[in-house]
Design an enzyme around this catalytic site. Sequence first.
Site, PDB file in Angstrom:
ATOM      1  N   HIS A  15      47.720  35.732  56.993  1.00  0.00           N
ATOM      2  CA  HIS A  15      48.423  36.638  57.698  1.00  0.00           C
ATOM      3  C   HIS A  15      49.997  36.857  57.424  1.00  0.00           C
ATOM      4  O   HIS A  15      50.581  37.887  57.395  1.00  0.00           O
ATOM      5  CB  HIS A  15      48.535  36.196  59.353  1.00  0.00           C
ATOM      6  CG  HIS A  15      47.045  36.378  59.755  1.00  0.00           C
ATOM      7  ND1 HIS A  15      46.666  35.779  60.883  1.00  0.00           N
ATOM      8  CD2 HIS A  15      46.025  37.402  59.391  1.00  0.00           C
ATOM      9  CE1 HIS A  15      45.457  35.956  61.115  1.00  0.00           C
ATOM     10  NE2 HIS A  15      45.168  37.114  60.305  1.00  0.00           N
ATOM     11  N   CYS A  42      44.060  66.093  54.690  1.00  0.00           N
ATOM     12  CA  CYS A  42      44.778  65.145  55.563  1.00  0.00           C
ATOM     13  C   CYS A  42      44.256  63.364  54.908  1.00  0.00           C
ATOM     14  O   CYS A  42      44.449  62.570  55.830  1.00  0.00           O
ATOM     15  CB  CYS A  42      44.955  65.236  56.847  1.00  0.00           C
ATOM     16  SG  CYS A  42      43.354  65.073  57.682  1.00  0.00           S
TER      17      CYS A  42
HETATM   18  C1  PEP Z   1      39.648  61.453  57.012  1.00  0.00           C
HETATM   19  O1  PEP Z   1      38.602  61.264  57.410  1.00  0.00           O
HETATM   20  O2  PEP Z   1      40.003  61.682  55.989  1.00  0.00           O
HETATM   21  C2  PEP Z   1      40.731  61.381  58.078  1.00  0.00           C
HETATM   22  C3  PEP Z   1      41.911  61.647  57.917  1.00  0.00           C
HETATM   23  O3  PEP Z   1      40.483  61.233  59.460  1.00  0.00           O
HETATM   24  P1  PEP Z   1      40.348  59.579  59.715  1.00  0.00           P
HETATM   25  O4  PEP Z   1      40.982  58.502  58.638  1.00  0.00           O
HETATM   26  O5  PEP Z   1      41.335  59.107  61.017  1.00  0.00           O
HETATM   27  O6  PEP Z   1      39.117  59.138  60.002  1.00  0.00           O
END
Ligand code: PEP
Length: 608
Positions: free
Chosen positions: A273, A570
Amino acid sequence: MKSLRTLFYKPLSSTLTVTSVNGFHLRPAAKFATEAKQFACDIHIEFSGKRVNAKAVNAILSLNLDREDTFTLTAHGKDAKKALEILRQTFTLLMNAERDPRQIKKRDTSYQSPTYPGEIISEGIAVGNLHVFSVKEGGHRSLRSFEEAIKESAAELEKLYANSKKDADAHIYLAQQALLLSLVEEIDTLEDFSARIEVEKALLKHGRHAAKIADLNDLLYRVKKQMGYDYQVSLPKTPFILSADDLLPSQIKILENSTVLGVVLTNSSLTSHTAILLRASGIPSILLEKPLNKEAQKVILDAYSGVIVLQPSPDDLIHAFKRQNEDEKLQFEIRQNRFKPAITQEGEKISVFANVSDLDSAKSAKEEGAEGIGLLRSEFLFKTHKPIVRDQVKAYRAIFDLFEDITVRTLDVGGDKALPYIDIPKEQNPFLGIRGIRLLKSEPKLLEEQLEAIFLAAENRPIKVMFPMISTPEEFREAKSFALNIALEKDIPIDNLRFGMMIEVPSVLFALREFNDLVDFYSIGTNDLAQYLFAVERTHPTLKIDPASPILFNVIGQIIKESTRPVSLCGELAGDTRAIPRLLETGIRTLSVSGKRIGQIKERIRDV
Ligand code: PEP
Ligand code: MG
């Protein structure tokens, strides 16, 4: 004599094998014991001639179960069958959720003076005086009783968990809290508690889980401090490199507020940790085999190459300073330019937004140069309790006030994400189970309250509302009409709001034309999209998707080509500098990355 609880039943057992490279360590053990406690029957783990209570974290840890060790899980009593079944599933999930410790590749070195090699905990380079760590026990003033100190310590760990912005340390605090509570069962004096800690430490000492001794020491230290024991950690006021046998996880917080340049440990491990927290704090650190017990002037800690140079030659120092300068220059440039737009060599502007999870991460993303929020992971806003609408409105409003362009994703719970107030029945394959928008069926009230809060907080702002894990056009239609109904029933104007979806499920790729007529925007979630495309669990401990595989880039290009709506990306891929040129080639023009990556990603885009 047999207890009444078990008298009429036969013990049932099952064998389980540890598959995680980290072994059956504190975090999974804490979760496993918590799960086991829900059953009335007696549950034991047997390994190597020892039999321990599976409802006690410390007992599990005392077995030092490592990768490939096979143990027997026995349940005895009324609900034994169910317990065994659920615990088998829990164990598999916990093992699969474990990741490899980061094995950082060492860069070549060319120091003239002798170097002492070690393993890299956290990358970076530092030159400074070596200070040997020590803690002095001061006096003791009676502050709290033992019982109160335990309560306070547990509450303190709970608070650290709730306030933690990083997933890594959040789990540590929760696991430590579970360990503390299991250690103090039937113990009501500090003397007995200290004795118990000593016994537990002795059990772990020469085993593969010796690094967990720091967690036991940390608990004793925390409880004693609560009782009024004084500990003085004296650190130099001028910048220093710290040499310590090991550090307690709680001492990393002290280091974060000091002038520390780097850390050298001997008695820890890459998965401890303490190591996780050092990485999260970005303090250059290495793990040496032999302790450094003597203070020294001007040493080089090269945590890019994994060495320490105790008596560097003048040329060595020049070499280290050069590396340090290059590092600092690059970091400085990135920092200086973080608010400037990211424009490619061909003059094309790429928008760089942030993935955030709460007000603090949104504020720091703004400070890092984010142009907006491309993904607000709302499931992390209320981690410990079910929020009321008013509190949700407050939380959303504070975040919505920060940027003009914001995408908020409705709750994405399930898979590897759990919330204590949402009960999802155990599933064989949680990533193929109740996740994201599928909660609309099982938790409509929760979704209703969340959407109401988002609408109220949005006021006239053009907030984008995004649904996760959409797999069919019907599912999107249903989610959107559910949202519109709420606005209608509650009489909240939402004309400025936009509704879009994540592209994470491959079925969507075959219905994009239909989706184009339904959605206002898309965001590609490559973390899940890649998991489902390649059939490789995103948390799998050994299977990894090749980040350079052209398949995912082709899919992204295909989405851009077929979509008539704005598309952003994203997933983690957007924050990987190596992927940037190929991502831009696909035609993607909006990226959303973690706050810390913004400057670096913008800088990389400028080179393309
Ligand atoms: C993804 O699946 O790429 C995403 C951005 O969502 P999460 O990582 O929150 O599942
Ligand atoms: Mg996802």
